[in-house]
Write an enzyme that holds these catalytic residues in place. Structure first.
Site, PDB file in Angstrom:
ATOM      1  N   ASP A 280      -2.370   5.251  13.324  1.00 13.25           N
ATOM      2  CA  ASP A 280      -3.155   4.004  13.507  1.00 13.25           C
ATOM      3  C   ASP A 280      -2.979   3.407  14.889  1.00 13.25           C
ATOM      4  OD1 ASP A 280      -0.531   3.073  12.943  1.00 13.25           O
ATOM      5  OD2 ASP A 280      -1.188   1.542  11.505  1.00 13.25           O
TER       6      ASP A 280
ATOM      7  N   ARG B  29       0.847  -1.203   0.000  1.00 13.11           N
ATOM      8  CA  ARG B  29       0.000   0.000   0.000  1.00 13.11           C
ATOM      9  C   ARG B  29       0.874   1.241   0.000  1.00 13.11           C
ATOM     10  NH1 ARG B  29       2.579   2.090   3.362  1.00 13.11           N
ATOM     11  NH2 ARG B  29       2.671   1.677   5.594  1.00 13.11           N
TER      12      ARG B  29
ATOM     13  N   LYS C 155      12.387  -2.521   9.059  1.00 15.96           N
ATOM     14  CA  LYS C 155      11.965  -2.515  10.467  1.00 15.96           C
ATOM     15  C   LYS C 155      12.756  -3.518  11.295  1.00 15.96           C
ATOM     16  CE  LYS C 155       7.303  -2.358  10.282  1.00 15.96           C
ATOM     17  NZ  LYS C 155       7.282  -2.548   8.848  1.00 15.96           N
TER      18      LYS C 155
ATOM     19  N   ASP D  20      -1.640  -1.373   7.616  1.00 14.93           N
ATOM     20  CA  ASP D  20      -1.085  -2.040   6.437  1.00 14.93           C
ATOM     21  C   ASP D  20      -1.873  -3.289   6.083  1.00 14.93           C
ATOM     22  OD1 ASP D  20       0.710  -0.084   6.900  1.00 14.93           O
ATOM     23  OD2 ASP D  20       2.329  -1.387   7.564  1.00 14.93           O
TER      24      ASP D  20
ATOM     25  N   SER E 197       4.868  -1.603   2.923  1.00 17.26           N
ATOM     26  CA  SER E 197       4.204  -2.747   3.564  1.00 17.26           C
ATOM     27  C   SER E 197       4.437  -4.086   2.897  1.00 17.26           C
ATOM     28  CB  SER E 197       2.688  -2.526   3.655  1.00 17.26           C
ATOM     29  OG  SER E 197       2.435  -1.399   4.382  1.00 17.26           O
ATOM     30  N   SER E 198       5.636  -4.302   2.381  1.00 16.83           N
ATOM     31  CA  SER E 198       5.913  -5.624   1.815  1.00 16.83           C
ATOM     32  C   SER E 198       5.822  -6.682   2.915  1.00 16.83           C
ATOM     33  CB  SER E 198       7.291  -5.653   1.157  1.00 16.83           C
ATOM     34  OG  SER E 198       8.292  -5.343   2.086  1.00 16.83           O
TER      35      SER E 198
ATOM     36  N   GLU F 259      -0.070   9.466   9.173  1.00 19.20           N
ATOM     37  CA  GLU F 259       1.117   8.672   9.519  1.00 19.20           C
ATOM     38  C   GLU F 259       1.284   8.616  11.032  1.00 19.20           C
ATOM     39  OE1 GLU F 259       2.018   6.402   7.365  1.00 19.20           O
ATOM     40  OE2 GLU F 259       2.513   7.961   5.917  1.00 19.20           O
ATOM     41  N   HIS F 260       1.504   7.389  11.525  1.00 21.80           N
ATOM     42  CA  HIS F 260       1.678   7.126  12.959  1.00 21.80           C
ATOM     43  C   HIS F 260       0.422   7.487  13.752  1.00 21.80           C
ATOM     44  CE1 HIS F 260       5.971   5.991  12.789  1.00 21.80           C
ATOM     45  NE2 HIS F 260       5.948   6.752  11.697  1.00 21.80           N
TER      46      HIS F 260
ATOM     47  N   GLY G  42       8.706   1.142   3.223  1.00 23.79           N
ATOM     48  CA  GLY G  42       7.500   1.751   3.786  1.00 23.79           C
ATOM     49  C   GLY G  42       6.270   1.481   2.924  1.00 23.79           C
TER      50      GLY G  42
HETATM   51  P1  NG1 Z   1       5.461   0.667   7.412  1.00 31.50           P
HETATM   52  O1  NG1 Z   1       5.608   1.886   6.627  1.00 31.50           O
HETATM   53  O2  NG1 Z   1       4.963  -0.486   6.578  1.00 31.50           O
HETATM   54  O3  NG1 Z   1       6.683   0.368   8.186  1.00 31.50           O
HETATM   55  C1  NG1 Z   1       4.385   1.184   9.848  1.00 31.50           C
HETATM   56  C2  NG1 Z   1       3.322   0.390  10.594  1.00 31.50           C
HETATM   57  C3  NG1 Z   1       1.931   0.984  10.347  1.00 31.50           C
HETATM   58  C4  NG1 Z   1       1.908   2.467  10.653  1.00 31.50           C
HETATM   59  C5  NG1 Z   1       3.039   3.171   9.864  1.00 31.50           C
HETATM   60  C6  NG1 Z   1       3.166   4.637  10.195  1.00 31.50           C
HETATM   61  C7  NG1 Z   1       3.666  -2.037  10.837  1.00 31.50           C
HETATM   62  C8  NG1 Z   1       3.479  -3.371  10.214  1.00 31.50           C
HETATM   63  N1  NG1 Z   1       3.300  -0.982  10.103  1.00 31.50           N
HETATM   64  O4  NG1 Z   1       4.234   0.946   8.471  1.00 31.50           O
HETATM   65  O5  NG1 Z   1       0.984   0.286  11.157  1.00 31.50           O
HETATM   66  O6  NG1 Z   1       2.018   2.701  12.037  1.00 31.50           O
HETATM   67  O7  NG1 Z   1       4.297   2.565  10.148  1.00 31.50           O
HETATM   68  O8  NG1 Z   1       2.003   5.332   9.881  1.00 31.50           O
HETATM   69  O9  NG1 Z   1       4.152  -1.939  11.960  1.00 31.50           O
END
Ligand code: NG1
Length: 417
Positions: free
Chosen positions: A47, A38, A232, A188, A143-144, A44-45, A141
């Site tokens: 959820d 997605r 991450k 995600d 969401s893979s 952002e941040h 970022g």
């Molecule tokens: P990404 O960008 O996929 O690392 C993470 C969190 C989301 C959300 C965003 C910031 C996971 C799986 N995903 O996404 O839930 O908090 O950062 O908006 O932890």
């Protein structure tokens, strides 16, 4: 000439089926699970603080060809050699691979759904052979990792005849992914499962709800990798979890200040008291230059921007949506401190090149930046970014891996073969 999307997908599927047969001694897969990545337009941040987001599902996806086994073993292969094979027993308690291993995202889903299966029907999990492939850029970022969790969950549910409504499936996938150690919200997984072609999704949390918002024809998003990995599994995970912790501290302080000691999330305060009262109350509890105050302000104001952006998108007012996206970026940079020089450079190039709005997308700390615009001007902007960014910083990298123009695509599904 470009291959039409459905023909390209059919070609990909037959290539994946053939690769499965090669990997598993000539056996044919029973089905394919497909889960998209997605981009997040705005929010952002928010959820994990219980406040809304506005993402859309990408045409890029993780795909798994799979076939049930007669035992509980998961036999896992990846189409790309850099991802080593893995085998483990599907059960409600699965030992982790070392941090950074791709198999952990598969284990995350299998462990969670094996537990759910046992709790709901008393049945032990059946295993499967699986070949994984995908075209979502990693550590960007987009969401893979969540797409891999979702695709695995779909395969597991198919093999084990576990049927869940989409919202429940999304909540379970979000809970499952915490196995890897990030404290993320549920954006995600929900975006991947509930994505609808031609629509962004306004997603709310606690309880999870998703409302499709049409994304006008002729408009799109240019997404460009900053060339800074946002994995991450590395330092970014610690930074991400630190932000989650700072928001929890802010919520605890507000609980004391506003006499709601039981409210766990910033969203609970925003909904009851509104942004201004929350920022004022927190401002009285901490020094004016406190990081806690800055983080909470970002979260409260970002939620307001999401509400306004949803209204603007629904009205086809792309200019307002673009302005809000750029405001969100400034807040992510200055208050949440999740940008960096390469993301800043991209956002600057986007705006100078005529984008209506530009921002980082996803967790930040590297990864992708996005620009909003009409499709033709975005194609010109992409060519400009190629010249001024990629040909300077990464002349040897194939451009197709680094940037693309996308519109909202369909959500996750299983196709039986
Ligand atoms: P990404 O960008 O996929 O690392 C993470 C969190 C989301 C959300 C965003 C910031 C996971 C799986 N995903 O996404 O839930 O908090 O950062 O908006 O932890």
């Amino acid at each position: 000439m470009k291959t039409p999307a459905h023909l390209a997908a059919m070609h990909d599927d037959s290539a994946l089926r053939a690769a499965f047969a090669r990997a598993f001694g000539g056996r044919a897969p029973a089905a394919l699970a497909r889960a998209p990545g997605r981009i997040n337009l705005i929010g952002e941040h928010t959820d994990y603080n219980g406040l809304p987001v506005l993402p859309f599902a990408l045409p890029h996806a993780v795909r798994i060809a799979f076939a049930p086994r007669d035992d509980a073993r998961i036999v896992l292969r990846h189409a790309r050699e850099e991802h080593p094979p893995s085998e483990f027993i599907a059960s409600p308690a699965i030992e982790h691979d070392p941090p950074g291993s791709w198999a952990n995202y598969v284990k995350a889903a299998v462990e969670h759904f094996a537990r759910l299966l046992l709790e709901t029907s008393g049945a032990a999990a059946r295993g499967f052979d699986a070949l994984v492939d995908g075209d979502i850029p990693q550590a960007g970022g987009l969401s893979s990792s969540s797409a891999l969790v979702v695709a695995t969950a779909l395969a597991f549910c198919e093999v084990n005849a576990l049927s869940l409504p989409p919202l429940e499936l999304a909540s379970h996938c979000a809970a499952a992914e915490r196995y890897v150690g990030t404290q993320g919200g549920g954006m995600d997984q929900a975006a991947s499962i509930l994505g609808a072609p031609g629509c962004a999704l306004r997603i709310d949390f606690f309880p999870l709800a998703a409302t499709p918002v049409p994304f006008p024809e002729g408009w799109a998003v240019l997404a460009c990798h900053s060339l800074v990995r946002a994995a991450k599994t590395e330092e970014a995970r610690a930074e991400f979890n630190r932000r989650v912790g700072e928001c929890r501290v802010a919520a605890a302080l507000l609980g004391r200040a506003l006499d709601r000691p039981e409210a766990p999330r910033l969203g609970d305060f925003a909904k009851e008291f509104g942004t201004a009262a929350c920022v004022r109350a927190l401002g009285e509890a901490v020094p004016p230059d406190s990081k806690i105050l800055a983080r909470a302000r970002h979260v409260f104001e970002e939620a307001e921007r999401v509400a306004e952006a949803t209204r603007a998108l629904a009205a086809g007012d792309m200019r307002t949506l673009g302005r809000l996206m750029s405001d969100a970026h400034a807040s992510a940079r200055d208050l949440y401190e999740i940008s960096g020089p390469a993301l800043e450079e991209l956002v600057r190039l986007f705006l100078e090149g005529g984008a209506l709005g530009a921002r980082l997308t996803g967790a930040g700390f590297g990864g992708f930046a996005i620009a909003l615009g009409e499709e033709d001007p975005l194609a010109r902007l992409m060519a400009e970014v190629d010249d001024r960014f990629y040909r300077v910083r990464a002349p040897a990298r194939p451009l197709e891996e680094l940037r693309f123009i996308a519109r909202p695509a369909e959500g996750a599904r299983v196709v039986r073969v």
